[in-house]
Design an enzyme around this catalytic site. Structure first.
Site, short mmCIF file in Angstrom:
data_model
loop_
_atom_site.label_atom_id
_atom_site.label_comp_id
_atom_site.label_asym_id
_atom_site.label_seq_id
_atom_site.Cartn_x
_atom_site.Cartn_y
_atom_site.Cartn_z
N GLU A 174 51.51 43.07 19.93
CA GLU A 174 50.90 44.09 19.05
C GLU A 174 51.10 45.49 19.61
OE1 GLU A 174 46.87 42.75 19.20
OE2 GLU A 174 47.24 41.03 17.91
N CYS A 270 38.91 41.83 13.59
CA CYS A 270 38.67 43.26 13.84
C CYS A 270 38.95 44.10 12.59
CB CYS A 270 39.50 43.74 15.01
SG CYS A 270 41.25 43.29 14.91
ZN LIG Z 1 42.50 44.76 13.69
#
Ligand SMILES: [Zn+2]
Length: 378
Positions: A174, A270
């Site tokens: 990421e 998230c």
């Molecule tokens: Zn996220």
């Protein structure tokens, strides 16, 4: 939880949750200010932002100083994080990093933050760090830190960002990789990363009132943050590549992270609540006031109450923007007040005009700041 405590206090005036999170923050300050952890700092930057926000709500300076210490300790030798990652009981949440030497660039600790020039590592963590740096630059009048933020913003906006405002192009880890590595079909572009970029732009806007940050903020908000949720509000994208080839989104391949349709939820959830809190606080991004000037950064159809020289002023924005280029503002103050309204001039606008009460009005366009300032009194 600290940010929730501040938001609950600001929305309701109640101190119940605020007092609990103050005790948590006091404990963090007590543990990390001195002693065994006096050079420690977080692996996933985020607490810095929460402590700054708690300082703004309580004016307790120890929270601000703790956030500054976490930022200043990053990348300074001897490096606590490197030492901790060599501990036999230390494990990374990412399998790819287990049993591997600590990747300092990935954790934004390869250099002291003031010397960092390129956006590196995990994209969400990086932009949260840059938000804290920008806020601390303002609070401490730290020009060196502000210049580091500017370099990092340019690294993102000029070389490491998709045209949709998505950032963090690698699905593995990421992360940011290198300049112009922006694959369109397997890019990552986590929704949270664009939310973090939006926050960073707002911090830089607060420091400078320069419209170039609002240009990037709008780009990320309209094309990635809002694309991360369905109109129903019940399904979400975690990653936002430019191109999706549904048959190619196979488990165990380089396309595993790409989903052809928005998902109901995620194991690591998230993004959905991050989108929700961003949309709920959109007003803080759209307008801001400084002294006798109101800065309009975004153009949603909405009413805002702001302060001009201490007088509450309601600004009503009516528009079909971006489907139409016409935007109407109605301004109403509780009592007579003189001030300025600075309207952002987006970087993609080549021609514009202004009327006040139906009559053509002159415009002082400041391209340096990409803002139009027009003196008005009501
Ligand atoms: Zn996220």
């Amino acid at each position: 939880m600290i940010e929730a405590g501040v938001a609950h206090f600001q929305a309701t005036g109640k101190r119940t949750l605020l007092e609990i999170v103050c005790r948590i923050a006091d404990h963090i300050c007590q543990v990390f200010r001195s002693g065994e952890f006096s050079d420690a700092y977080p692996g996933h930057e985020e607490i810095e932002l929460a402590l700054i926000r708690l300082y703004e709500a309580t004016e307790n300076r120890s929270y601000l100083d703790m956030a500054k210490a976490f930022v200043d300790r990053r990348g300074v030798e001897p490096d606590y994080f490197q030492r901790e990652s060599n501990h036999p009981k230390w494990i990374s949440i990412f399998g790819e990093q287990r049993n591997a030497p600590a990747d300092l660039r990935y954790h934004q600790c390869h250099l002291p933050v003031r010397l960092q020039k390129d956006a590196e590592g995990h994209a969400v963590r990086a932009v949260y760090l840059y938000c804290a740096m920008a806020d601390l630059a303002r609070e401490y009048g730290d020009e060196e830190l502000q210049q580091a933020c500017e370099a990092l913003f340019q690294s993102i906006a000029q070389r490491r960002m998709y045209l949709t405002g998505a950032i963090g192009s690698s699905g593995i880890l990421e992360r940011f990789t290198c300049d112009y590595d922006l694959p369109r079909d397997r890019g990552y572009g986590e929704s949270c990363a664009s939310i973090g970029l939006t926050l960073f732009c707002r911090c830089m806007l607060r420091n400078t009132c320069d419209g170039k940050y609002a240009d990037v903020m709008e780009r990320a908000l309209m094309n990635t943050v809002t694309a991360g949720t369905a109109l129903s509000g019940e399904a979400f994208f975690y990653v936002n590549p430019l191109k999706v080839w549904p048959e190619n989104c196979l488990p165990g391949t380089s396309m595993e992270h790409v989903k052809p349709v928005r998902q109901r939820w995620f194991g690591c959830a998230c993004c959905p609540p991050n989108i929700a809190r961003t949309l709920a606080s959109l007003g803080e991004y759209a307008v801001m006031s400084r002294g006798d000037t109101v800065w309009v950064n975004l153009f949603p159809s909405a009413a805002f109450t702001v302060s001009i020289s201490g007088v509450p002023v309601q600004i009503q924005c009516q528009t079909q923007f971006p489907f139409s280029g016409e935007i109407t503002f109605s301004v109403r103050a509780e009592r007579p007040v003189q001030g300025s309204i600075a309207l952002r001039l987006p970087d993609y606008v080549s021609s514009y005009s202004l009327t006040v009460d139906g009559a053509p009005a002159s415009i002082q366009a400041d391209r340096r700041c990409s803002q139009i300032k027009n003196r008005v009194s009501r």
